[in-house]
Design a protein around this motif. Structure first.
Motif, PDB file in Angstrom:
ATOM      1  N   VAL A 187      -1.812 -26.694 -15.335  1.00 27.24           N
ATOM      2  CA  VAL A 187      -2.185 -25.843 -13.976  1.00 27.24           C
ATOM      3  C   VAL A 187      -2.127 -26.408 -12.346  1.00 27.24           C
TER       4      VAL A 187
ATOM      5  N   TYR B 286      -9.258 -25.851 -17.625  1.00 21.84           N
ATOM      6  CA  TYR B 286      -9.661 -26.232 -16.246  1.00 21.84           C
ATOM      7  C   TYR B 286     -10.701 -27.564 -15.879  1.00 21.84           C
TER       8      TYR B 286
ATOM      9  N   ARG C 116      -7.587 -19.791 -10.752  1.00 22.51           N
ATOM     10  CA  ARG C 116      -6.538 -20.832 -10.451  1.00 22.51           C
ATOM     11  C   ARG C 116      -6.029 -21.046  -9.052  1.00 22.51           C
TER      12      ARG C 116
ATOM     13  N   TYR D  19      -8.019 -26.168  -6.614  1.00 22.25           N
ATOM     14  CA  TYR D  19      -9.250 -27.436  -6.919  1.00 22.25           C
ATOM     15  C   TYR D  19      -8.818 -28.427  -5.971  1.00 22.25           C
TER      16      TYR D  19
END
Length: 342
Positions: A15, A72, A315, A318
């Protein structure tokens, strides 16, 4: 399928690698990272297992992988389960200079949130039901021209100039100012009680007639208040290096024009006790299914008044997005608490 600690670590690296490079992440690149202790063959095996579990996918013929929506989701759930230890603390929000006006505070929060995250920021203002009448001012501009100014608890101001066929009694203007502040001060904008006070049966005919001429100023407050959205950072989200990820760019533009859909999304965020986070297909609106949404609510004790959110590619960063909306929500909660306590 149970995800092992090592697989969770590999998923996190995929990620983060995909977020940084924008490219599929392969075993060779992962093995070269300083904090990865395994060789390419071990990593390839783990990547294959993560793909079988539906957490990674091959975007095409590339040897690398990219996270799926489920991938995700697993990643952000672990972030949130860590209790914030993995979240990057963003630069503090600075809305103090414009605290006297809700409009200014919301605009400042939206722009700063967009700058901090490099994403599209959307903030909803406190709804109509939370806005009250704070003060009413009456001025006699000319013998036959009076002006009423209404100031709300959110800092909003509306004024109306009224012309009369005959000179207005200054005593009547002074009385109206005192009466209105006494009987409608503190009432909610748009409340039926406001209309009742303006036409109270115990008033004299001249008093009631004069107040009727002022009533439109109070009605305009109701017309202009309500669900207000502040949007910032559209240019950042559309920058060329990210455009390829937004396969539904036209749909997103349509969504920004559809206030109802955005308000629906933010109202859902109001119901979340912590962070509202939807990834790709988890979003109810079709226009958002190539994007992720991170939001948090703000308000006063036992009452949520609005939501702070960022939208961007799946993407996105976060940790920064989550920490930033939380910070913005805390700052706006302080702001509205002071505002409604005044």
């Amino acid at each position: 399928m149970e995800i092992t600690t090592r697989q969770s670590f590999v998923l996190r690296k995929v990620v983060e690698g995909h977020r940084e490079t924008g490219q599929p992440v392969g075993s060779k690149w992962l093995a070269e990272q300083d904090d990865v202790p395994w060789g390419p063959s071990t990593i390839r095996a783990e990547l294959a297992r993560l793909e079988e579990a539906g957490l990674l996918q091959h975007p095409h013929t590339s040897a690398g992988r990219v996270p799926t929506d489920r991938g995700y989701r697993h990643y952000v759930d672990e972030l949130l389960e860590d209790g914030g230890t993995a979240l990057e603390r963003p630069p503090g929000m600075q809305i103090g200079a414009v605290r006297q006006e809700v409009d200014g505070a919301m605009r400042a929060a939206t722009e700063q949130l967009s700058q901090i995250t490099n994403l599209l920021a959307i903030v909803s203002a406190p709804p109509l039901g939370t806005t009250t009448i704070r003060h009413v001012e009456m001025l006699l501009l000319q013998p036959q021209v009076a002006m009423v100014v209404v100031i709300t608890s959110t800092g909003g101001v509306t004024k109306r100039v009224v012309s009369y066929d005959a000179p207005v009694d200054p005593g009547l203007v002074k009385w109206a100012r005192s009466y209105l502040n006494e009987v409608v001060g503190g009432l909610a904008v748009g409340a039926r009680m406001v209309n009742q006070k303006l036409a109270a049966p115990d008033l004299s005919e001249p008093e009631r007639h004069f107040l009727v001429t002022l009533a439109p100023a109070f009605m305009e407050l109701e017309d202009t208040a309500g669900d207000t959205l502040y949007v910032g950072g559209a240019t950042r989200l559309m920058s060329e290096d990210r455009l390829q990820e937004l396969s539904q760019i036209n749909d997103l533009m349509q969504l920004l024009e559809r206030r109802v859909a955005l308000l629906s999304m933010l109202r859902s965020a109001l119901e979340e006790p912590s962070v509202y986070l939807r990834i790709g297909a988890e979003n109810e609106q079709p226009e958002l299914r190539s994007l992720s949404v991170v939001a948090a609510n703000y308000g006063i004790a036992a009452r949520n008044l609005g939501a702070v959110s960022v939208l961007g590619p799946m993407r996105m960063d976060y940790p920064r997005a989550i920490a930033s909306v939380r910070e913005a929500a805390i700052e706006l909660s302080h702001f509205v608490s002071e505002l409604y306590d005044e």
